[in-house]
Write an enzyme that holds these catalytic residues in place. Structure first.
Site, PDB file in Angstrom:
ATOM      1  N   GLY A  10       0.615  -1.264  -0.010  1.00 55.24           N
ATOM      2  CA  GLY A  10      -0.024   0.089   0.023  1.00 55.24           C
ATOM      3  C   GLY A  10       0.920   1.312   0.103  1.00 55.24           C
ATOM      4  O   GLY A  10       2.197   1.217  -0.178  1.00 55.24           O
ATOM      5  N   ASP A  31       0.212  -8.960   1.344  1.00 54.77           N
ATOM      6  CA  ASP A  31      -0.792  -8.130   0.919  1.00 54.77           C
ATOM      7  C   ASP A  31      -1.810  -8.637  -0.239  1.00 54.77           C
ATOM      8  O   ASP A  31      -1.266  -9.677  -1.013  1.00 54.77           O
ATOM      9  CB  ASP A  31      -0.153  -6.634   0.331  1.00 54.77           C
ATOM     10  N   ASN A  32      -2.933  -8.535   0.192  1.00 54.18           N
ATOM     11  CA  ASN A  32      -3.954  -9.018  -1.046  1.00 54.18           C
ATOM     12  C   ASN A  32      -4.121  -8.320  -2.267  1.00 54.18           C
ATOM     13  O   ASN A  32      -4.922  -8.691  -2.989  1.00 54.18           O
ATOM     14  CB  ASN A  32      -5.221  -9.388  -0.352  1.00 54.18           C
ATOM     15  N   GLY A  36      -3.817  -2.016  -2.267  1.00 55.27           N
ATOM     16  CA  GLY A  36      -2.309  -1.823  -2.741  1.00 55.27           C
ATOM     17  C   GLY A  36      -1.908  -2.373  -3.958  1.00 55.27           C
ATOM     18  O   GLY A  36      -2.965  -2.628  -4.731  1.00 55.27           O
ATOM     19  N   LEU A  76      -0.268  -2.888   8.955  1.00 55.15           N
ATOM     20  CA  LEU A  76      -1.080  -1.721   8.211  1.00 55.15           C
ATOM     21  C   LEU A  76      -2.112  -2.237   7.175  1.00 55.15           C
ATOM     22  O   LEU A  76      -2.919  -1.315   6.840  1.00 55.15           O
ATOM     23  CB  LEU A  76      -0.024  -1.184   7.228  1.00 55.15           C
ATOM     24  N   TYR A 149     -17.022   2.455  10.572  1.00 55.17           N
ATOM     25  CA  TYR A 149     -15.750   2.323  10.508  1.00 55.17           C
ATOM     26  C   TYR A 149     -14.536   2.733  11.707  1.00 55.17           C
ATOM     27  O   TYR A 149     -13.819   2.157  12.345  1.00 55.17           O
ATOM     28  CB  TYR A 149     -14.909   3.214   9.249  1.00 55.17           C
ATOM     29  N   LYS A 153     -12.291   0.467  14.053  1.00 58.31           N
ATOM     30  CA  LYS A 153     -10.919   0.657  14.380  1.00 58.31           C
ATOM     31  C   LYS A 153     -10.541   0.905  15.820  1.00 58.31           C
ATOM     32  O   LYS A 153      -9.482   0.511  16.522  1.00 58.31           O
ATOM     33  CB  LYS A 153     -10.561   2.160  13.677  1.00 58.31           C
TER      34      LYS A 153
END
Length: 333
Positions: A10, A31-32, A36, A76, A149, A153
């Protein structure tokens, strides 16, 4: 030192990965590639101490495999951007809550230290002059995706703190305030690259609402060293730290400054929220960080001015207008 960076392809993750490699770490990126991009790691893809793994933080086996033998983990990976959060609330909650729990458990099993990146969104509608880490969270209805959201978080942070309390996991939290810089895309609703891209194209510069809402923008190369320093500091564990910019600016004045600095002929257009987002969207009117805790611990002090942020991002976007062919990240590579 073996470091794992979830979301390492990302915007912020790629800058962090570069910094860790420069410091001599062996780095595993998980990372998927949903938000990113492989091109973010293009300059280091052949680095001998970098391992790239395409995988999802909801996949416990993939996370455990990536974290095996890790000394520290920088978490992240998350659902990011207003557009993603508003358009895909269920996926966002699953990724941010269950994904974070998966990474925390992998860190516990591996005996690794963990740095969790959170967000200034957790403060919600609190418009205090300077938001400190213990400031009240003022959230709207849980039936509105903006606040789900923020709630998710907050739960991430609560999970991290509980792992520190119950298992002794060495985990620290950073709350990022509108971090911007090269490689950030406006595709997911990020205001600075959106406005700069429109100005560079001569397209109308769209400012949502009345434009009086204010933010403090921080530059990625100011923030990343602080993230690493906090991760390395033993007094950081079990605590949260704000990392944000020092200059408060309204979004309308931001657009005007971008237009002036870039010599753009674009028209600035105010767009009602209801024309841009789902019905009932709410925004934060003001968000100003108190960075004193991070400054006291690791000397964090944002050094890049708003003008330099704008010019640097614009230069990066112009140089990427004809990008080189992106390398493809192979699964399990």
């Amino acid at each position: 030192m073996k470091s794992v960076v979830t979301g390492g392809a990302g915007f912020i993750g790629s800058h962090l990965t570069e910094r860790l490699l420069d410091a001599g770490d062996d780095v595993v990126v998980l990372d998927n590639l949903s938000t990113g991009a492989s091109r973010n790691l293009e300059s280091i893809v052949d680095h001998p101490r970098l391992t790239l793994r395409r995988g999802d933080i909801l996949d416990a086996a993939a996370v455990a495999d990536a974290c095996d033998g890790a000394d520290r983990i920088f978490h992240l990976a998350a659902a990011v951007g207003v557009n993603v959060i508003v358009d895909h609330p269920l996926d966002s909650m699953r990724t941010n809550i269950h994904g974070t729990e998966t990474v925390l458990e992998a860190a516990r099993v591996a005996g690794a230290k963990l740095l969790l990146t959170s967000t200034s969104e957790v403060y919600g509608k609190n418009t205090a002059d300077a938001l400190a880490e213990d400031s009240d969270r003022i959230l709207g209805s849980p039936l509105k995706s903006r606040w789900t959201y923020a709630a998710a978080k907050g739960i991430d942070e609560a999970f991290a703190h509980a792992y520190w309390q119950q298992f002794g996991l060495e985990v620290a939290i950073v709350r990022l305030f509108n971090t911007v810089g090269p490689r950030q895309t406006g595709r997911y609703g990020m205001v600075v690259p959106n406005l700069i891209g429109q100005a560079l194209r001569g397209a109308p510069m769209t400012v949502f609402g009345d434009g009086a809402q204010t933010r403090c923008f921080s530059y990625v190369t100011d923030v990343v060293p602080a993230i690493i320093a906090i991760a390395e500091h033993p007094d950081a564990y079990g605590q949260a730290f704000n990392l944000g910019g020092a200059q408060e600016v309204s979004i309308l004045n931001l657009a005007k400054r971008i237009k002036q600095l870039l010599g753009s002929q674009s028209e600035i257009v105010l767009v009602p929220y209801e024309a841009a987002y789902a019905t009932g969207f709410e925004d934060m009117r003001r968000r100003v960080p108190d960075n004193s805790r991070a400054h006291s611990l690791v000397g964090f002090k944002p050094a890049t001015s708003l003008d330099d942020i704008i010019l640097n991002v614009a230069a990066s976007m112009q140089s990427a207008l004809i990008p080189p062919a992106a390398r493809v990240m192979a699964p399990g590579a």
